[in-house]
Design a protein around this motif. Structure first.
Motif, short mmCIF file in Angstrom:
data_model
loop_
_atom_site.label_atom_id
_atom_site.label_comp_id
_atom_site.label_asym_id
_atom_site.label_seq_id
_atom_site.Cartn_x
_atom_site.Cartn_y
_atom_site.Cartn_z
N ARG A 294 0.84 -1.19 0.00
CA ARG A 294 0.00 0.00 0.00
C ARG A 294 0.88 1.25 0.00
O ARG A 294 1.93 1.28 0.60
CB ARG A 294 -0.92 0.01 1.22
N ALA A 295 0.40 2.27 -0.70
CA ALA A 295 1.12 3.55 -0.80
C ALA A 295 2.52 3.37 -1.38
O ALA A 295 3.45 4.10 -1.06
CB ALA A 295 1.19 4.24 0.56
N GLY A 296 2.66 2.38 -2.26
CA GLY A 296 3.94 2.19 -2.94
C GLY A 296 5.05 1.68 -2.08
O GLY A 296 6.22 1.82 -2.41
N SER A 297 4.71 1.05 -0.93
CA SER A 297 5.75 0.66 0.01
C SER A 297 6.42 -0.66 -0.35
O SER A 297 7.34 -1.09 0.33
CB SER A 297 5.18 0.57 1.42
N GLY A 298 5.95 -1.33 -1.41
CA GLY A 298 6.54 -2.61 -1.77
C GLY A 298 8.03 -2.55 -2.04
O GLY A 298 8.78 -3.44 -1.64
N ALA A 299 8.49 -1.49 -2.70
CA ALA A 299 9.92 -1.35 -3.00
C ALA A 299 10.74 -1.20 -1.73
O ALA A 299 11.91 -1.60 -1.69
CB ALA A 299 10.15 -0.15 -3.92
N PHE A 300 10.15 -0.65 -0.68
CA PHE A 300 10.91 -0.43 0.54
C PHE A 300 11.35 -1.73 1.19
O PHE A 300 12.37 -1.78 1.87
CB PHE A 300 10.08 0.40 1.54
N VAL A 301 10.58 -2.79 0.98
CA VAL A 301 10.98 -4.10 1.52
C VAL A 301 12.34 -4.49 0.97
O VAL A 301 13.21 -4.99 1.69
CB VAL A 301 9.92 -5.16 1.18
N VAL B 263 14.55 -2.40 -0.10
CA VAL B 263 15.52 -1.46 0.47
C VAL B 263 16.00 -1.97 1.83
O VAL B 263 17.19 -1.89 2.16
CB VAL B 263 14.90 -0.05 0.60
N ILE B 264 15.09 -2.51 2.63
CA ILE B 264 15.47 -3.08 3.92
C ILE B 264 16.46 -4.22 3.71
O ILE B 264 17.46 -4.34 4.42
CB ILE B 264 14.23 -3.58 4.69
N ALA B 265 16.17 -5.08 2.72
CA ALA B 265 17.08 -6.19 2.44
C ALA B 265 18.45 -5.67 2.05
O ALA B 265 19.48 -6.25 2.45
CB ALA B 265 16.50 -7.07 1.33
N ARG B 266 18.50 -4.58 1.30
CA ARG B 266 19.79 -3.96 0.94
C ARG B 266 20.54 -3.51 2.19
O ARG B 266 21.77 -3.64 2.27
CB ARG B 266 19.55 -2.77 0.02
N ALA B 267 19.81 -2.98 3.15
CA ALA B 267 20.47 -2.50 4.38
C ALA B 267 21.11 -3.64 5.14
O ALA B 267 22.12 -3.45 5.83
CB ALA B 267 19.45 -1.78 5.26
N ALA C 252 10.04 -9.83 1.75
CA ALA C 252 10.58 -9.64 0.40
C ALA C 252 10.07 -10.70 -0.58
O ALA C 252 10.34 -10.60 -1.77
CB ALA C 252 12.09 -9.66 0.44
N ASP C 253 9.34 -11.70 -0.07
CA ASP C 253 8.77 -12.74 -0.92
C ASP C 253 9.85 -13.47 -1.70
O ASP C 253 9.70 -13.79 -2.88
CB ASP C 253 7.73 -12.14 -1.89
N PHE C 254 10.99 -13.75 -1.03
CA PHE C 254 12.08 -14.47 -1.67
C PHE C 254 11.86 -15.98 -1.66
O PHE C 254 12.46 -16.71 -2.41
CB PHE C 254 13.40 -14.20 -0.93
N GLY C 255 11.04 -16.45 -0.72
CA GLY C 255 10.99 -17.88 -0.43
C GLY C 255 10.12 -18.70 -1.34
O GLY C 255 9.66 -18.25 -2.41
N LEU C 256 9.88 -19.93 -0.91
CA LEU C 256 9.13 -20.89 -1.70
C LEU C 256 7.62 -20.72 -1.56
O LEU C 256 6.87 -21.23 -2.38
CB LEU C 256 9.52 -22.33 -1.28
N ILE C 257 7.19 -20.04 -0.50
CA ILE C 257 5.76 -19.89 -0.26
C ILE C 257 5.21 -18.75 -1.12
O ILE C 257 5.50 -17.59 -0.86
CB ILE C 257 5.47 -19.61 1.23
N LYS C 258 4.44 -19.11 -2.12
CA LYS C 258 3.85 -18.12 -3.01
C LYS C 258 2.34 -18.06 -2.77
O LYS C 258 1.74 -19.02 -2.29
CB LYS C 258 4.13 -18.47 -4.47
N ARG C 259 1.77 -16.94 -3.12
CA ARG C 259 0.32 -16.79 -2.95
C ARG C 259 -0.41 -17.71 -3.90
O ARG C 259 -0.24 -17.61 -5.12
CB ARG C 259 -0.08 -15.34 -3.17
N PRO C 260 -1.24 -18.63 -3.39
CA PRO C 260 -1.96 -19.55 -4.27
C PRO C 260 -2.98 -18.80 -5.13
O PRO C 260 -3.51 -17.77 -4.72
CB PRO C 260 -2.67 -20.50 -3.28
#
Length: 206
Positions: free
Chosen positions: A104-111, A113-117, A172-180
């Motif tokens: 929401r509010a374009g915050s997806g990219a920030f996730v 950014v956290i991983a980069r930190a 960050a949705d890196f893992g194996l669990i994806k939204r069905p």
């Protein structure tokens, strides 16, 4: 320049910087790239932020001030409503972060950014995050310590670090669990939160 125009320009710069930091990292992003993405001149960046370091800090502040406030408010409710229970405390740490990660509010990219930190060596950024937001994990550690008196401080902080790492990975949705297929984003995030809370609670009790 009106107050509305100032806010719009500042927000455009922050949004552009967030997207570029997520894609290229902090060291790999130049102010020229930011101004190009935001369609502003370098003077606007200097006026609003003064330096690239301050711009990086403000990208974090824009998202983390609200998330930290939500975490602490939920933590206080958990301690008042369910004293001695660790699952509500862990939920207070996990749920606001996953809610932000819903995009929401374009915050997806920030996730990202956290991983980069986590992976980039940026001592100035880590100092800023520690000074501005270090009190948040400390409050959670204190709350958990009250429920787990037999757990040493080193073990407690280590397990809280493990939770933070697992949470960042899940966000960050890196893992194996994806939204069905056919599952809403809210339902998917709720399921991930519940599973992570149960997993972390078992880890803290071990």
């Amino acid at each position: 320049m009106t107050r509305t125009a100032q806010f719009s320009t500042k927000d455009k710069i922050l949004g552009a910087a967030e997207e570029l930091f997520a894609t290229h990292g902090f060291a790999g992003t130049s102010l020229r790239q930011v101004t190009g993405r935001a369609d502003v001149n370098i003077a606007a960046v200097n006026y609003h932020f003064g330096s690239k370091e301050n711009l990086v800090n403000e990208v974090f502040r824009r998202r983390m001030d609200e998330m930290s406030a939500q975490r602490l408010a939920q933590l206080r409710r958990a301690m008042a409503d369910a004293p001695g229970e660790i699952e509500p405390i862990i939920a207070a740490f996990v749920e606001p972060a996953l809610d932000m990660a819903s995009g929401r509010a374009g915050s997806g990219a920030f996730v990202r950014v956290i991983a980069r930190a986590y992976v980039e060596k940026n001592d100035a950024l880590r100092k800023f995050l520690s000074e501005q937001y270090g009190h948040v994990p400390r409050e959670f550690a204190a709350a958990l310590a009250g429920c787990l008196p037999g757990l040493g401080k080193a073990e407690l902080y280590g397990r809280l670090d493990f939770l933070a790492g697992a949470l960042t990975y899940a966000m960050a949705d890196f893992g194996l669990i994806k939204r069905p297929p056919g599952t809403t984003e809210h339902a998917h995030r709720t399921r991930i939160a519940n599973e992570l809370i149960a997993f972390a609670a078992a880890g803290f009790r071990a």
